[in-house]
Design a protein around this motif. Structure first.
Motif, short mmCIF file in Angstrom:
data_model
loop_
_atom_site.label_atom_id
_atom_site.label_comp_id
_atom_site.label_asym_id
_atom_site.label_seq_id
_atom_site.Cartn_x
_atom_site.Cartn_y
_atom_site.Cartn_z
N CYS A 268 -16.41 -29.07 20.55
CA CYS A 268 -15.90 -27.83 21.15
C CYS A 268 -15.41 -26.89 20.07
O CYS A 268 -15.08 -27.31 18.95
CB CYS A 268 -14.79 -28.11 22.17
SG CYS A 268 -13.31 -28.88 21.49
N GLY A 269 -15.38 -25.61 20.41
CA GLY A 269 -14.98 -24.59 19.44
C GLY A 269 -13.78 -23.80 19.92
O GLY A 269 -13.03 -24.23 20.80
N GLY A 280 -28.13 -23.62 21.26
CA GLY A 280 -29.09 -24.55 21.87
C GLY A 280 -28.39 -25.69 22.56
O GLY A 280 -28.89 -26.24 23.53
N LYS A 281 -27.22 -26.07 22.07
CA LYS A 281 -26.39 -27.10 22.71
C LYS A 281 -25.15 -26.41 23.25
O LYS A 281 -24.40 -25.79 22.50
CB LYS A 281 -25.99 -28.17 21.71
CG LYS A 281 -27.14 -28.98 21.14
CD LYS A 281 -27.64 -30.01 22.14
CE LYS A 281 -28.71 -30.91 21.53
NZ LYS A 281 -29.19 -31.92 22.47
N GLN A 282 -24.93 -26.51 24.55
CA GLN A 282 -23.77 -25.85 25.13
C GLN A 282 -22.49 -26.57 24.73
O GLN A 282 -22.38 -27.79 24.84
CB GLN A 282 -23.89 -25.83 26.66
CG GLN A 282 -25.00 -24.93 27.16
CD GLN A 282 -25.12 -24.98 28.66
OE1 GLN A 282 -24.12 -25.10 29.36
NE2 GLN A 282 -26.34 -24.89 29.16
N MET A 283 -21.52 -25.80 24.25
CA MET A 283 -20.24 -26.36 23.83
C MET A 283 -19.12 -25.59 24.51
O MET A 283 -19.19 -24.37 24.67
CB MET A 283 -20.08 -26.24 22.30
CG MET A 283 -21.02 -27.14 21.52
SD MET A 283 -20.79 -26.95 19.73
CE MET A 283 -21.74 -25.46 19.42
N HIS A 284 -18.09 -26.30 24.90
CA HIS A 284 -16.91 -25.64 25.45
C HIS A 284 -16.19 -24.89 24.34
O HIS A 284 -16.16 -25.33 23.19
CB HIS A 284 -15.97 -26.67 26.07
CG HIS A 284 -16.48 -27.27 27.35
ND1 HIS A 284 -16.54 -26.57 28.53
CD2 HIS A 284 -16.96 -28.51 27.62
CE1 HIS A 284 -17.04 -27.36 29.48
NE2 HIS A 284 -17.31 -28.53 28.96
N THR A 285 -15.62 -23.77 24.71
CA THR A 285 -14.86 -22.99 23.73
C THR A 285 -13.77 -22.20 24.46
O THR A 285 -13.79 -22.07 25.69
CB THR A 285 -15.77 -22.03 22.93
OG1 THR A 285 -15.00 -21.40 21.89
CG2 THR A 285 -16.37 -20.97 23.82
N VAL A 286 -12.83 -21.70 23.69
CA VAL A 286 -11.80 -20.81 24.22
C VAL A 286 -12.27 -19.38 23.99
O VAL A 286 -12.49 -18.98 22.85
CB VAL A 286 -10.45 -21.03 23.50
CG1 VAL A 286 -9.41 -20.02 24.00
CG2 VAL A 286 -9.95 -22.46 23.71
N HIS A 317 -5.94 -16.80 28.10
CA HIS A 317 -7.20 -17.23 27.50
C HIS A 317 -8.08 -17.82 28.59
O HIS A 317 -7.61 -18.09 29.70
CB HIS A 317 -6.98 -18.25 26.38
CG HIS A 317 -6.32 -19.52 26.86
ND1 HIS A 317 -4.94 -19.67 26.91
CD2 HIS A 317 -6.83 -20.70 27.30
CE1 HIS A 317 -4.64 -20.87 27.36
NE2 HIS A 317 -5.78 -21.51 27.60
N GLU A 318 -9.34 -18.05 28.27
CA GLU A 318 -10.30 -18.55 29.24
C GLU A 318 -11.18 -19.62 28.60
O GLU A 318 -11.60 -19.48 27.45
CB GLU A 318 -11.19 -17.39 29.73
CG GLU A 318 -12.24 -17.76 30.74
CD GLU A 318 -13.16 -16.60 31.07
OE1 GLU A 318 -13.97 -16.76 32.01
OE2 GLU A 318 -13.08 -15.56 30.40
N LEU A 319 -11.43 -20.69 29.32
CA LEU A 319 -12.34 -21.73 28.85
C LEU A 319 -13.74 -21.43 29.37
O LEU A 319 -13.93 -21.17 30.56
CB LEU A 319 -11.90 -23.11 29.33
CG LEU A 319 -10.54 -23.62 28.84
CD1 LEU A 319 -10.31 -25.05 29.33
CD2 LEU A 319 -10.43 -23.55 27.33
N VAL A 320 -14.72 -21.46 28.47
CA VAL A 320 -16.09 -21.15 28.86
C VAL A 320 -17.05 -22.12 28.19
O VAL A 320 -16.70 -22.81 27.23
CB VAL A 320 -16.49 -19.70 28.49
CG1 VAL A 320 -15.67 -18.69 29.25
CG2 VAL A 320 -16.38 -19.48 26.99
N ARG A 321 -18.25 -22.15 28.70
CA ARG A 321 -19.34 -22.90 28.09
C ARG A 321 -20.52 -21.93 28.02
O ARG A 321 -21.24 -21.74 29.00
CB ARG A 321 -19.68 -24.13 28.93
CG ARG A 321 -20.50 -25.17 28.18
CD ARG A 321 -20.54 -26.47 28.97
NE ARG A 321 -21.23 -27.50 28.23
CZ ARG A 321 -21.34 -28.75 28.65
NH1 ARG A 321 -20.80 -29.11 29.80
NH2 ARG A 321 -21.99 -29.64 27.93
N LEU A 322 -20.64 -21.27 26.89
CA LEU A 322 -21.60 -20.18 26.77
C LEU A 322 -23.04 -20.66 26.83
O LEU A 322 -23.41 -21.62 26.16
CB LEU A 322 -21.36 -19.43 25.46
CG LEU A 322 -20.02 -18.66 25.36
CD1 LEU A 322 -19.89 -18.04 23.98
CD2 LEU A 322 -19.92 -17.60 26.43
#
Length: 329
Positions: A268-269, A280-286, A317-322
């Motif tokens: 995660c980032g 290419g690989k979905q990662m959770h981020t703030v 803030h918001e948690l997303v998976r771009l």
């Protein structure tokens, strides 16, 4: 009232030379510059443009003081969002705004920096990317000569406000998302720069998270560098269950290293930059709304210039998976 003619006569230079010094022209010798400033201080001279600004309750001219990241161009996205958000809000509030990059003034002491801003009729300053090592900026804030809003630094006094998110909680939230549904015993945490305030907040969050979940924690400094995060992952990532990164760029570096090693671990980032959607690989981020943060900073500076006292403003803030589909237009 002391005039620029009086300063020139006392310093033994031309009026045009005094003007060049006050407007920070580069083609003036240091000896002449010091001589003029000594007379300015002794006579108490204030340029007309500055006097006009000071005679009013507030000055509408503000400066955006931005630190550029010389390690990578990808992070420019954040600075551009900061600038666009500030300019939009400044136009709405009918405030004049200029952008100054820190590299332009980094060799100045606090007196020189104060003169530089004063000569340009600056009443308020927004400081982006301030670190613990920026002693001159700390002195500028302590002196109280300007109304100042800092982004993500713990500076609040009569003339200074801070606009930030809860970096500690955000780091815990995204780490929780990263381990969701996984059997995790260990975390590799790739931190940012050692002298950064956000580094401390996020590091405090991951330490608290690891303690609450009884997970072993390995912390390495990545300096917000994609390359360094990649190297750290090659060295330590194989034996860890999850990799939590204090920035999206480092998360990209970590994920690419895992792919090269043919290993899958959750990564995660932090930040929510558009580049995450192309990995290419979905990662959770703030996801931080940098334009919104900057707009809030301008609005807060407007409030300070109106005579109000400094305060701390914490935005959501918001948690997303771009995903790629989310960012293409």
């Amino acid at each position: 009232m002391v005039s620029i003619k009086d300063v020139a006569k006392e310093a033994g230079v031309a009026i045009s030379t005094v003007s060049k010094v006050l407007n920070n022209y580069p083609n003036v010798s240091e000896e002449t510059r010091k001589k003029v400033y000594e007379v300015v201080d002794r006579l108490g001279f204030v340029p007309n443009s500055v006097a006009a600004a000071l005679s009013s309750k507030r000055s509408g001219r503000i400066a955006l003081l931005i630190k550029l990241n010389s390690q990578t161009q990808a992070i420019d996205e954040i600075n551009m969002q900061y600038i666009s958000g500030a300019i939009y809000k400044a136009q709405e509030l009918q405030m004049d705004v200029i952008t100054i990059f820190y590299s332009m003034v980094s060799d100045m002491n606090v007196e020189e920096l104060t003169r530089y801003f004063t000569a340009q009729s600056i009443g308020g300053i927004i400081i982006y990317g301030m670190g613990k090592e920026d002693t001159v900026l700390h002195q500028l804030i302590d002196n109280g000569d300007f109304k100042i809003v800092v982004i993500d630094a713990p500076m609040v006094n009569e003339n200074t406000s801070v606009v930030t998110i809860d970096h500690k909680q955000a780091q815990k939230d995204v780490a929780e998302k990263a381990i969701e549904g996984s059997n995790v015993n260990s975390i590799l945490y790739i931190a940012g720069k050692p002298n950064g305030y956000v580094t401390d907040y996020r590091l405090e969050g991951i330490k608290e998270f690891a303690k609450e979940h009884q997970l072993s924690l390995c912390v390495k400094e990545g300096d917000f560098s994609e390359l360094k995060a990649r190297e750290i992952t090659f060295e330590y990532g194989r034996d860890m269950d999850v990799i939590v990164c204090a920035s999206d760029l480092m998360a990209i570096g970590a994920m690419k290293a895992l792919i090269d090693m043919d290993i899958f671990h959750p990564v995660c980032g932090f930040d929510g930059i558009i580049l995450m959607g192309y990995v290419g690989k979905q990662m959770h981020t703030v996801r931080q709304n940098f334009a919104g943060i900057s707009a809030a900073a301008v609005a807060e500076l407007d409030r300070l210039l109106a005579g109000e006292s400094g305060q701390k403003i914490v935005l959501k803030h918001e948690l997303v998976r771009l995903k790629y589909e989310d960012i293409i237009r």
